[in-house]
Design an enzyme around this catalytic site. Structure first.
Site, short mmCIF file in Angstrom:
data_model
loop_
_atom_site.label_atom_id
_atom_site.label_comp_id
_atom_site.label_asym_id
_atom_site.label_seq_id
_atom_site.Cartn_x
_atom_site.Cartn_y
_atom_site.Cartn_z
N TYR B 110 0.84 -1.20 0.00
CA TYR B 110 0.00 0.00 0.00
C TYR B 110 0.87 1.25 0.00
CZ TYR B 110 -4.19 -2.65 1.37
OH TYR B 110 -5.26 -3.51 1.42
N TYR B 149 -0.53 -9.81 0.84
CA TYR B 149 0.57 -9.20 1.58
C TYR B 149 0.63 -9.75 3.01
CZ TYR B 149 -3.01 -6.06 3.47
OH TYR B 149 -4.13 -5.56 4.07
N ARG B 159 -2.66 -11.70 4.10
CA ARG B 159 -4.03 -11.40 3.71
C ARG B 159 -4.27 -11.87 2.28
NH1 ARG B 159 -7.53 -7.90 5.08
NH2 ARG B 159 -8.78 -9.73 4.64
N HIS B 162 -7.26 -8.49 -1.93
CA HIS B 162 -8.60 -7.89 -1.73
C HIS B 162 -8.58 -6.43 -2.13
CE1 HIS B 162 -6.44 -7.08 2.04
NE2 HIS B 162 -7.10 -5.94 2.04
N HIS B 164 -10.64 -2.87 -1.01
CA HIS B 164 -11.55 -2.26 -0.04
C HIS B 164 -12.61 -1.44 -0.77
CE1 HIS B 164 -8.99 -2.99 3.57
NE2 HIS B 164 -8.01 -2.95 2.68
#
Lengths: 182, 240
Positions: B110, B149, B159, B162, B164
């Site tokens: 991110y 990640y 995780r 995905h 959000h």
């Protein structure tokens, strides 16, 4: 149809959710405006630096810019604020005091602001309400506040300070903020 | 208020307890100190709750729905189209509603000061998208398939990939933030965030591979329909 389940915003919500004008329900220059400021803390009393506070409220006349208000929509007031917490868990929203909004049975509710709190570690939002400590008579008759145990009502009262009001949000533990099932 | 004598309000359905994760889900460690310990108090659906911010007009441009394009270059990774329809649980489309999206890059990183995952940032990818649904509740993004990640929840925790999603609907009661997953991810079985959702509801978080909307020689497509809370079926509350 089956509803889509909620998931946490995670720690990186500030990539996608804040807006530059998010905290400004009204502009700095708008008369009557004040800051609602506070800190979001967890069950250990530590600040929550990865939360988002969102607010929704009526205008000072108690009206909404929304077609589902059967009294008619009144445009010109956004009513919505959003502010991520900073590294010390603090947020700030600049707004106006809402007017009275009818509640169940038509009796007026005390001035209030609906609040959503989203954060890492919250698998869905939690909802609370800001009431104003300087509205004791209206608060005493408010149909929602009356459903809250008396010893917990103070967690919903924003207290006046130099720049506006102070409203802290304690997610868990001592003096835990009252949250609502919406 | 005015002299209205019979104000009918469209109440919304209540949480059925079988859809959303419990706030305290100890497998996801961050819930332990953040989940409120007291039961929530029932909030009647008054005007404040059955209205809500109708935002987006003037905030969103068509370019906001394409995360792959940057003024200086193009994002790296598997280009995908993510599209779907936003409806309420009565099946009604939700038109003109703001859809906000954020995600990791193709390597699973991110663009955030706290993300120090040892994989490069992509200078041409911010991972932020916004769109308004059209008159039939449909939205469409072009983006990069995010990578899985690692996170610190437990040893060797990853995780699943995905995206959000954040939605407002048309009422305060309908606010939803969720995550869209990809089909057949081997990490599902090990992810406490995904598994916090009641088992019967988990599959609603998984997008569907959509060959029809794949663009030949350009992008794969995934379809993700989102269902917000619907109206009450029972007689509406009266204000008088």
């Amino acid at each position: 149809m089956s509803e889509t389940p909620s998931q946490t915003v995670g720690p990186f919500l500030s990539i996608g959710l804040p807006w530059p004008d998010g905290p400004f329900v009204v502009l700095d220059a708008d008369p009557g405006g004040f800051w609602v400021r506070g800190i979001v803390t967890d069950g250990a009393g530590d600040p929550v630096p990865d939360a988002l506070v969102e607010t929704w409220q009526a205008d000072p006349q108690g009206r909404f810019d929304h077609p589902d208000d059967p009294r008619g929509a009144v445009s010109g007031f956004r009513g919505f604020g959003r502010c991520p917490t900073d590294d010390t868990g603090r947020y700030a929203i600049r707004t106006l005091k809402p007017g009275p909004v009818p509640g169940p049975g038509g009796a007026p509710q005390a001035p209030h602001i609906d609040v959503s709190v989203l954060a890492r570690g919250l698998l869905h939002r939690v909802v609370t309400r800001i009431y104003f400590a300087d509205e004791p008579d209206a608060n005493a008759a408010d149909p929602v506040l009356l459903t809250v145990p008396p010893d917990r009502r103070a967690t919903l009262l924003a207290a006046r300070d130099d720049e506006g009001y102070r409203f802290d949000i304690r997610l868990q533990g001592e003096q835990e903020t009252v949250f609502f099932d919406v | 208020m005015s002299g209205d004598t019979r104000l009918k309000l469209p109440g919304y359905q209540r949480d059925d307890g079988a859809t959303h994760p419990p706030l305290l889900s100890p497998g996801y460690k961050s819930t332990v100190l953040r989940a409120p310990s007291q039961a929530p108090i029932l909030l009647p659906h008054t005007l404040t709750e059955i209205t809500g911010p109708l935002l987006g007009a003037g905030r969103v441009t068509a370019a906001d729905a394409d995360l792959t394009k940057h003024p200086d270059g193009e994002a790296t990774g598997q280009r995908i189209i993510v599209h779907g329809q936003v409806r309420d649980s009565d099946g009604r489309p939700v038109p003109d509603t703001l859809v906000e999206l954020w995600q990791a890059n193709a390597g699973g990183r991110y663009l955030h000061k706290w993300d120090q995952h040892d994989t490069p940032l992509d200078p041409y990818f911010t991972g932020v998208g916004r769109a308004l649904t059209d008159s039939t509740g449909r939205y469409r993004f072009v983006t990069i398939k995010p990578g899985a990640y690692p996170w610190g929840n437990h040893y060797n925790a990853w995780r699943p990939a995905h995206i959000h999603f954040s939605l407002f609907g048309r009422a305060f009661t309908q606010r939803l933030v969720t995550q869209m997953y990809f089909p057949d991810d081997p990490l599902f079985a090990y992810d406490p965030v995904y598994n916090s959702v009641p088992e019967a509801a988990r599959s609603r978080l998984i997008s569907r591979f959509d060959l029809t909307n794949t663009v030949e020689a350009w992008a794969l497509a995934f379809e993700f329909d989102i269902v917000l809370r619907g109206r009450e079926q029972t007689p509406m509350e009266s204000l008088t």
